[in-house]
Write a protein that holds these residues in place. Structure first.
Motif, PDB file in Angstrom:
ATOM      1  N   ILE A 187     -11.035 -11.970  -4.049  1.00 28.70           N
ATOM      2  CA  ILE A 187     -10.374 -11.400  -2.869  1.00 28.70           C
ATOM      3  C   ILE A 187     -10.821  -9.966  -2.606  1.00 28.70           C
ATOM      4  N   PRO A 188     -10.845  -9.061  -3.617  1.00 28.05           N
ATOM      5  CA  PRO A 188     -11.336  -7.706  -3.342  1.00 28.05           C
ATOM      6  C   PRO A 188     -12.774  -7.662  -2.854  1.00 28.05           C
ATOM      7  N   THR A 189     -13.639  -8.557  -3.375  1.00 24.37           N
ATOM      8  CA  THR A 189     -15.029  -8.571  -2.923  1.00 24.37           C
ATOM      9  C   THR A 189     -15.132  -8.958  -1.455  1.00 24.37           C
ATOM     10  N   LEU A 190     -14.425 -10.008  -1.053  1.00 24.08           N
ATOM     11  CA  LEU A 190     -14.460 -10.429   0.345  1.00 24.08           C
ATOM     12  C   LEU A 190     -13.870  -9.355   1.248  1.00 24.08           C
ATOM     13  N   TYR A 191     -12.786  -8.718   0.816  1.00 26.19           N
ATOM     14  CA  TYR A 191     -12.169  -7.658   1.616  1.00 26.19           C
ATOM     15  C   TYR A 191     -13.100  -6.458   1.763  1.00 26.19           C
ATOM     16  N   PHE A 192     -13.824  -6.114   0.699  1.00 21.89           N
ATOM     17  CA  PHE A 192     -14.764  -5.001   0.779  1.00 21.89           C
ATOM     18  C   PHE A 192     -15.919  -5.324   1.714  1.00 21.89           C
ATOM     19  N   LEU A 193     -16.394  -6.561   1.688  1.00 21.29           N
ATOM     20  CA  LEU A 193     -17.489  -6.947   2.581  1.00 21.29           C
ATOM     21  C   LEU A 193     -17.053  -6.906   4.047  1.00 21.29           C
ATOM     22  N   MET A 194     -15.784  -7.165   4.315  1.00 19.02           N
ATOM     23  CA  MET A 194     -15.301  -7.189   5.687  1.00 19.02           C
ATOM     24  C   MET A 194     -14.889  -5.812   6.190  1.00 19.02           C
ATOM     25  N   THR A 195     -14.385  -4.941   5.295  1.00 14.93           N
ATOM     26  CA  THR A 195     -13.797  -3.674   5.749  1.00 14.93           C
ATOM     27  C   THR A 195     -14.377  -2.447   5.071  1.00 14.93           C
ATOM     28  N   ARG A 196     -15.138  -2.621   3.979  1.00 16.46           N
ATOM     29  CA  ARG A 196     -15.622  -1.511   3.157  1.00 16.46           C
ATOM     30  C   ARG A 196     -14.465  -0.692   2.591  1.00 16.46           C
ATOM     31  N   LYS A 197     -13.368  -1.359   2.246  1.00 10.31           N
ATOM     32  CA  LYS A 197     -12.196  -0.701   1.693  1.00 10.31           C
ATOM     33  C   LYS A 197     -11.783  -1.388   0.400  1.00 10.31           C
ATOM     34  N   ASN A 198     -10.854  -0.745  -0.319  1.00  2.00           N
ATOM     35  CA  ASN A 198     -10.397  -1.230  -1.618  1.00  2.00           C
ATOM     36  C   ASN A 198      -9.140  -2.075  -1.448  1.00  2.00           C
TER      37      ASN A 198
END
Length: 503
Positions: free
Chosen positions: A287-298
Motif C-alpha cells: 500500500i505505501p509503495t502504490l501510494y508513493f507512486l501515485m502521490t509521491r507522499k508517505n
C-alpha cells in the motif's frame, strides 16, 4: 473509600458495556473452548463416524445457511452500491478509486499466493501421491482453464448461473490396436452443480451501471434491491448469532477426524504465521509503495492520522461501524481531506475494497487445498487470483464475511471446505487483523483521490467563495431600496424594503 467505590462502579459499568458490545466475540471464544473440550473428552473413546457426523451437524447447517443467503446478499449489495454511484458527476473520483481498488487487491492476491506457495503451511509430509483428483486435474490445459473462466464471466442463463457453472470435461479413452496403446482425449462443455458466482457478480454490476444511468425510471427497482439488502442483512444479523455453536461443532468435528493432532497444531500455527506475514507485507510495503507512486507522499502519515479509526475497526471487526470516526479523522488535521472526497470515497471503499481480505482468502483457499491434497497448476492459480479479485470487490461490510467467500471459492474449485472449522478457531484474530488493514487501506485510498482532486476542488471552492462574496455585496447594495407597488383600493401605498436576494 467513596472514591474507590465510585471508581470500581465505573469500571464495572465500562466492563459490562464492553462485554455487551462484544458479546458475539466472547461467545465465539467460548465456542472455540467448547469445541476443544469436546475433542479432549471424546477422543480417548474413538467416536464412530456417525457420532462425528452428528457433532458436526450444527456446523454443516451453518455453512448451508451461509450458502443460502450469499446469492441475494451479493446481488443486492453489488447492485445498490454500483447504482448509487454518480458516474457523471463523480466519474473521475470513482475512476481513481477503482484503480486503487483493483491495484491493491491484485497486489494482496499476488502476495498471498506467493507467500503461501513458498511457506506451504498446509502441506502434509506423508501425503499419498496417487490422489485421483490431482491426476484428473493434470488433463487440464491452460487454454481450457481460461476458456472456462471467460464462459463463466458471461453466463447464458442467469438463473442457472445461481446453481451451475460451465467447465471443460475430459473423456479419456485408452485404445489398443496392433499391440499399440493410444490414449485419446475428447473434451466437451459440461455443467457442474457449483454456483457461477463470477457470472452473477458481472450481471449485477451491469445492472447497477444501467440503473445509475436511468435513475428515475429504475428507482422502483433500486428501492426493491435496497429492501432486499435490508432483509438479507437482518436475516444474516440474526443467523450470525449461531456462529458460537457452529464454531464448536466445526472445530470438534474437524479435530475428531484428524489422526495426527500435533501435525494439525503445526499447520494451524504455520497458517496464522503465514497470514500475519502476508498482511504485514501488504500493509507496510504494498500500500505505501502504490501510494508513493501515485502521490509521491508517505502513507504512514495517513496511518498515524487515522489510527483511532483503525483500532476501533479492529475491535468491532467492521469497517462500516468505524466509518463516522474514519471520516472525521480524514477531514481533520493533518490530512485535511476535502469533505466531498471523504463522503464519496470512504463509503465506496466500505462497499468494494477488501484487499486485506483478498490476501487472507488466498491464504485460506490455498491452505485448504494443500490440506486436501488438491494439485493446482499455474493457470489455475491465475484463475483463482482473478476470481478472488472479483469477489473481494463486493465483500459485504459485516464481520467474518471473508469466510463466506472462502466457502464459495472452495465449492467453485472443488476443494473440500470441511476443514474450514479450523479457520474459525482463530477467526476472531484473523478478522480483526484484516479489518484493521482494510481500514488503513481505505484511508490511503481516500488520500490518493484527494491528492488527485485537490487542484480541482480548490478551484471549485474558490469559485464558490467568490460567488458568496458577490452575493453578499449585492445584498449590501440592495439593502434599504424601496420598492413602490401599485396603490390599493383604499388609496394607501405599500412600501417594502428588499432585504436579501433569492437565488
Amino acid at each position: 473509600m467513596a472514591i474507590m467505590s465510585g471508581w470500581c462502579d465505573c469500571n464495572a459499568k465500562c466492563l459490562g458495556k464492553w462485554a455487551m458490545s462484544n458479546l458475539l466475540l466472547l461467545l465465539t471464544l467460548v465456542g472455540v473452548l467448547a469445541g476443544i473440550l469436546i475433542v479432549v473428552i471424546l477422543r480417548p473413546h474413538n467416536p464412530s463416524d456417525d457420532v462425528v457426523m452428528w457433532i458436526g451437524m450444527p456446523g454443516e447447517l451453518f455453512l448451508r445457511g451461509l450458502e443460502l443467503t450469499i446469492i441475494p446478499l451479493l446481488a443486492s449489495t453489488v447492485i445498490t452500491a454500483v447504482a448509487s454511484l454518480e458516474l457523471k458527476e463523480n466519474g473521475r473520483m470513482a475512476g481513481v478509486a477503482f484503480i486503487f481498488f483493483i491495484s491493491t487487491t491484485m497486489m494482496g492476491v499476488i502476495t498471498g499466493i506467493f507467500v503461501t506457495a513458498l511457506i506451504r503451511p498446509g502441506q502434509r509430509p506423508t501425503f499419498d501421491d496417487h490422489d485421483e483428483s490431482a491426476a484428473e486435474i493434470m488433463h487440464y490445459k491452460t487454454q481450457d482453464v481460461f476458456a472456462d473462466l471467460l464462459r463463466n464471466l458471461i453466463p447464458s442463463n442467469i438463473i442457472r448461473a445461481c446453481f451451475q457453472s460451465s467447465f471443460t470435461k475430459y473423456d479419456v479413452q485408452v485404445v489398443t490396436t496392433d499391440n499399440t496403446t493410444t490414449t485419446v482425449t475428447n473434451k466437451q462443455i459440461a455443467m457442474t452443480n457449483r454456483t457461477n458466482i463470477m457470472g452473477v457478480v458481472i450481471f449485477c454490476i451491469a445492472c447497477g451501471m444501467a440503473m445509475s444511468v436511468e435513475r428515475v425510471k429504475t428507482k422502483p427497482l433500486l428501492d426493491f434491491m435496497w429492501a432486499v439488502r435490508t432483509v438479507i442483512f437482518q436475516i444474516f444479523g440474526a443467523f450470525i448469532w449461531s456462529l458460537p455453536v457452529a464454531t464448536a461443532s466445526l472445530i470438534a468435528a474437524s479435530l475428531l477426524k484428524v489422526e495426527d493432532m500435533f501435525l494439525v497444531e503445526q499447520e494451524l500455527g504455520m497458517f496464522v504465521a503465514t497470514v500475519i506475514v502476508v498482511l504485514s507485507i501488504h500493509f507496510c510495503a504494498n500500500i505505501p509503495t502504490l501510494y508513493f507512486l501515485m502521490t509521491r507522499k508517505n502513507a504512514f502519515s495517513v496511518y498515524m492520522a487515522v489510527n483511532k479509526a483503525i483500532i476501533t475497526a479492529m475491535v468491532i471487526k467492521s469497517g462500516a461501524g468505524a466509518l463516522p470516526l474514519m471520516m472525521k479523522s480524514c477531514e481533520s488535521p493533518p490530512t485535511k481531506m476535502h469533505r466531498n472526497v471523504s463522503s464519496f470515497v470512504l463509503p465506496l471503499c466500505i462497499c468494494f475494497k477488501g484487499d486485506a481480505s483478498a490476501s487472507f482468502i488466498m491464504c485460506s483457499v490455498l491452505w485448504l487445498g494443500q490440506r486436501a491434497g488438491v494439485f493446482m497448476t499455474l493457470a489455475q492459480h491465475v484463475a483463482l487470483g482473478i476470481m478472488a479479485t472479483f469477489l473481494c470487490l463486493c465483500i459485504p461490510p459485516i464481520p467474518s464475511a471473508s469466510i463466506v467467500i472462502i466457502v464459495l471459492i472452495c465449492n467453485s474449485l472443488g476443494i473440500p471446505p470441511h476443514d474450514i472449522g479450523l479457520l474459525l478457531a482463530l477467526e476472531w484474530l484473523n478478522d480483526s487483523l484484516r479489518t484493521g488493514v482494510n481500514n488503513g487501506s481505505h484511508a490511503v485510498c481516500a488520500a490518493a483521490v484527494n491528492n488527485t482532486m485537490k487542484k480541482r476542488f480548490a478551484e471549485k471552492d474558490l469559485l464558490e467563495l467568490s460567488h458568496k462574496k458577490s452575493m453578499h455585496n449585492n445584498h449590501d447594495d440592495m439593502r434599504g431600496v424601496v420598492v413602490h407597488t401599485p396603490e390599493f383600493s383604499d388609496g394607501e401605498t405599500e412600501h417594502k424594503s428588499l432585504m436579501s436576494a433569492q437565488y
